[in-house]
Design an enzyme around this catalytic site. Structure first.
Site, short mmCIF file in Angstrom:
data_model
loop_
_atom_site.label_atom_id
_atom_site.label_comp_id
_atom_site.label_asym_id
_atom_site.label_seq_id
_atom_site.Cartn_x
_atom_site.Cartn_y
_atom_site.Cartn_z
N ALA A 101 22.63 -13.37 -47.07
CA ALA A 101 21.77 -12.28 -47.54
C ALA A 101 21.13 -11.61 -46.34
O ALA A 101 20.86 -12.26 -45.33
CB ALA A 101 20.68 -12.83 -48.46
N SER A 104 15.78 -5.80 -44.40
CA SER A 104 15.46 -4.98 -43.24
C SER A 104 14.94 -5.81 -42.07
O SER A 104 15.19 -5.48 -40.93
CB SER A 104 14.44 -3.91 -43.62
OG SER A 104 13.31 -4.49 -44.20
N ALA A 106 15.15 -9.47 -41.73
CA ALA A 106 15.86 -10.69 -41.34
C ALA A 106 17.10 -10.93 -42.20
O ALA A 106 17.31 -10.24 -43.20
CB ALA A 106 14.92 -11.89 -41.46
N GLN A 107 17.92 -11.89 -41.79
CA GLN A 107 19.01 -12.33 -42.64
C GLN A 107 19.08 -13.86 -42.65
O GLN A 107 18.52 -14.53 -41.78
CB GLN A 107 20.35 -11.71 -42.25
CG GLN A 107 20.98 -12.21 -40.97
CD GLN A 107 22.28 -11.45 -40.66
OE1 GLN A 107 22.48 -10.32 -41.10
NE2 GLN A 107 23.16 -12.08 -39.90
N VAL A 108 19.76 -14.41 -43.67
CA VAL A 108 19.74 -15.86 -43.88
C VAL A 108 21.14 -16.44 -43.77
O VAL A 108 22.09 -15.94 -44.38
CB VAL A 108 19.12 -16.21 -45.25
CG1 VAL A 108 19.27 -17.69 -45.56
CG2 VAL A 108 17.66 -15.80 -45.29
N LYS A 125 16.80 -18.47 -41.23
CA LYS A 125 16.44 -17.05 -41.36
C LYS A 125 16.22 -16.50 -39.96
O LYS A 125 15.43 -17.05 -39.19
CB LYS A 125 15.17 -16.96 -42.21
CG LYS A 125 14.81 -15.56 -42.69
CD LYS A 125 13.71 -15.65 -43.75
CE LYS A 125 13.23 -14.27 -44.18
NZ LYS A 125 12.24 -14.36 -45.27
N ASP A 260 4.93 -12.52 -53.05
CA ASP A 260 6.21 -11.83 -53.27
C ASP A 260 7.06 -12.65 -54.23
O ASP A 260 8.21 -12.97 -53.96
CB ASP A 260 6.91 -11.65 -51.91
CG ASP A 260 8.00 -10.58 -51.95
OD1 ASP A 260 8.06 -9.82 -52.93
OD2 ASP A 260 8.78 -10.50 -50.98
N1 LIG Z 1 15.79 -22.27 -48.33
C1 LIG Z 1 16.75 -21.55 -48.89
N2 LIG Z 1 17.74 -22.15 -49.59
C2 LIG Z 1 18.73 -21.43 -50.15
N3 LIG Z 1 18.81 -20.09 -50.09
C3 LIG Z 1 17.86 -19.43 -49.41
C4 LIG Z 1 16.78 -20.11 -48.78
N4 LIG Z 1 15.99 -19.20 -48.19
C5 LIG Z 1 16.54 -18.01 -48.45
N5 LIG Z 1 17.67 -18.12 -49.18
C6 LIG Z 1 18.55 -17.04 -49.65
O1 LIG Z 1 18.46 -15.92 -48.79
C7 LIG Z 1 17.90 -14.80 -49.47
C8 LIG Z 1 16.99 -14.02 -48.54
O2 LIG Z 1 15.96 -14.85 -48.06
P1 LIG Z 1 14.45 -14.43 -48.16
O3 LIG Z 1 13.64 -15.48 -47.50
O4 LIG Z 1 14.14 -14.11 -49.58
O5 LIG Z 1 14.40 -13.14 -47.25
P2 LIG Z 1 14.13 -11.61 -47.54
O6 LIG Z 1 12.81 -11.36 -46.93
O7 LIG Z 1 15.25 -10.96 -46.85
O8 LIG Z 1 14.15 -11.40 -49.03
C9 LIG Z 1 17.18 -15.40 -50.66
O9 LIG Z 1 17.07 -14.50 -51.71
C10 LIG Z 1 18.07 -16.58 -51.00
O10 LIG Z 1 19.18 -16.17 -51.75
#
Ligand SMILES: Nc1ncnc2c1ncn2[C@@H]1O[C@H](COP(=O)(O)OP(=O)(O)O)[C@@H](O)[C@H]1O
Ligand SMILES: [Mg+2]
Length: 497
Positions: A101, A104, A106-108, A125, A260
């Site tokens: 994912a 703007s 970060a990405q994970v 992240k 959020d």
């Molecule tokens: N600890 C985690 N375990 C599994 N998926 C995660 C985790 N953290 C984030 N993700 C995945 O990555 C996506 C983006 O992370 P997030 O922290 O929500 O960042 P953003 O600020 O870009 O929304 C999340 O919606 C989720 O699908």
């Protein structure tokens, strides 16, 4: 009209016309902003939470903004992690996968870490490369714009554009430092360690720095996937209750909440626990604000509008020159219809929204933490209702709000106000279910009020008329000008991102 005002007026008229034409396509504004780039999306999302500034309609349009972007190359992410943590990737992770994912900031990436008990899956992240510099550049434009506005469009001053920009800068700075997100997760984990049904992923501090946070990978179903949750056999009604109770507990007990909490940031793990991710934005409430909030809810529940009013005056939120009795009357206008509604349609978030509308009429200064709380409550309540359309907010809230009031306000109140206070405090728990019984009559009342403005007796209607005029003329126009100027400048300065 001065030159500036004339310019603004023209722009506002132009935008208003354009808006009328595109009324059937409300996502036009969102799309335009999306094209402008990340900082504009952030600004748009931020303004979406400020209907007091941009007006309700634009706020709704802006709330359609999705902070989703194309991923950046994995090689850049790896390089950034190595630079931020000062260690080679292979040393840090046993496996490092492509991103799942991107937004703007970060990405994970999913990854694996070799621990004492074998491999464990983690989420990594990583901050988008160059995003700080870009944001800094755009901020200069935002500042220039808002300063120009304040100088040349006096009617926009009340909305404090420079301060809005400053707040945006502040929140985004925090979001761009992932150590702070890690710290928020860790603080929340500590607060909630004994709580039923809610947790956050554990932080891996060894693999966390300014530009990267590593945490436990959550294998769960997102709350946005209601069908999936059902199929997995989760009890959706319980999840809805747990979600609201958790949020209220964080707010009232800890004074620290996840700001959020939308469906995309909430997982349900196989054991049925709710796991919240994405703590870049958090809200804090001081003791006084918490007490204030609890007193308000308590006042509405017991229909003691004078008390709700007095709390506002005691806290100094409403200037002393106003008359508490008129204020109580205005609050009664919000509270009474709610008492006539079927329980499942009563929204705590809406109650707070209406309350803030009224308090604004009495010159209550905007309290950012309360606005943030109310916005989050709208979101959390919305999620709860998608899980359980018959969700009863008050019943769900009672164990937490009632308990908190009994623990924190009960004895003091009883000492100070024995006759009414004691009875009311002890009746509170019984009162709540009773709300459900006293129903039916004014089902549509609150909805109508929200849409058409509030109904009042002659004593206060004049004040409202004045405020409405203020709102529609200078307020709205000023905001159209902000929106117009932003879009115009964006197009002029940043033709392509
Ligand atoms: N600890 C985690 N375990 C599994 N998926 C995660 C985790 N953290 C984030 N993700 C995945 O990555 C996506 C983006 O992370 P997030 O922290 O929500 O960042 P953003 O600020 O870009 O929304 C999340 O919606 C989720 O699908
Ligand atoms: Mg998210």
């Amino acid at each position: 009209m001065t030159g500036g005002a004339l310019f603004g007026h023209r722009l506002a008229t132009l935008l208003a016309k354009r808006r009328a034409k595109t009324a059937e396509r409300p996502d036009v504004l969102a799309k335009a902003i999306n094209r402008l780039g990340p900082s504009w999306v952030k600004m748009g999302q931020f303004l979406a939470t400020r209907p007091d500034v941009v007006g309700a309609e634009i706020a709704v349009d802006l709330s359609g903004l999705q902070d989703r972007m194309a991923t950046f190359p994995e090689s850049l992410a790896r390089a950034e992690i190595e630079a931020s943590l000062g260690r080679p990737i292979d040393d840090l992770y046993a496996r490092f996968d492509p991103p799942v994912a991107a937004a703007s900031i970060a990405q994970v990436h999913p990854a694996e870490v070799m621990g004492e008990t074998g491999l464990r899956k983690v989420a990594v992240k990583v901050v988008r490369p160059g995003v700080r510099q870009r944001f800094q550049r755009d901020l200069e434009v935002f500042y220039l714009l808002s300063e120009l506005q304040e100088r040349f469009i006096p009617s926009s001053r009340r909305l404090r554009p420079v301060e809005i920009t400053r707040t945006l800068e502040q929140t985004t700075r925090i979001e761009m430092d992932l150590r702070l997100e890690a710290a928020a997760l860790s603080e929340m984990a500590e607060n909630t360690k004994d709580d039923p049904g809610f947790r956050v992923p554990a932080v891996d501090w060894e693999r966390t720095g300014r530009d990267v946070v590593t945490m436990e990978w959550i294998d769960g179903i997102k709350m946005s996937d209601v069908a999936g949750l059902k199929a997995a056999g989760h009890d959706l009604d319980t999840l809805a209750d747990t979600l609201i109770q958790s949020f209220l507990r964080h707010t009232l007990r800890d004074g620290f909440f996840h700001a959020d909490m939308h469906q995309g940031n909430l997982f349900v793990d196989p054991s049925g626990q709710i796991v919240a991710v994405d703590m870049g934005i958090v809200g804090r409430m001081g003791k006084m604000e918490r007490r204030f909030l609890a007193e308000i809810l308590y006042g509405f529940i017991t229909r003691d509008y004078r008390r709700v009013a007095d709390v506002h005056f005691e806290a100094g939120y409403v200037p002393a020159r106003h008359d508490p009795a008129s204020f109580a009357q205005a609050i009664r206008a919000i509270g009474e219809p709610i008492h006539g509604q079927p329980a499942e349609t009563i929204s705590m978030a809406r109650l707070l929204t209406l309350l803030f509308e009224v308090t604004e009429l009495f010159d209550m200064e905007t309290r950012p933490e309360l606005v943030m709380l109310q916005k989050t409550m709208v979101v959390v309540e919305g999620v709860a209702r998608t899980l359980n359309p018959k969700f009863n907010m008050w019943k769900a809230a009672e164990p937490v709000v009632g308990g908190w009031i009994r623990d924190n306000l009960g004895p003091k109140r009883i000492a100070g106000d024995i006759r009414e206070g004691a009875i009311a405090a002890f009746k509170l728990a019984e009162q709540l279910p009773e709300l459900a019984a006293r129903t039916r009559a004014f089902v549509t009342e609150v909805g109508t009020m929200a849409e058409n403005g509030l109904r009042f007796d002659a004593a206060t209607s004049e004040a409202i008329g004045k405020a409405e005029a203020r709102h529609t003329r200078s307020g709205r126009v000023a905001l159209w000008i902000i929106a117009a100027a932003l879009v115009w400048l964006a197009l002029a300065i940043h033709p392509i991102w």
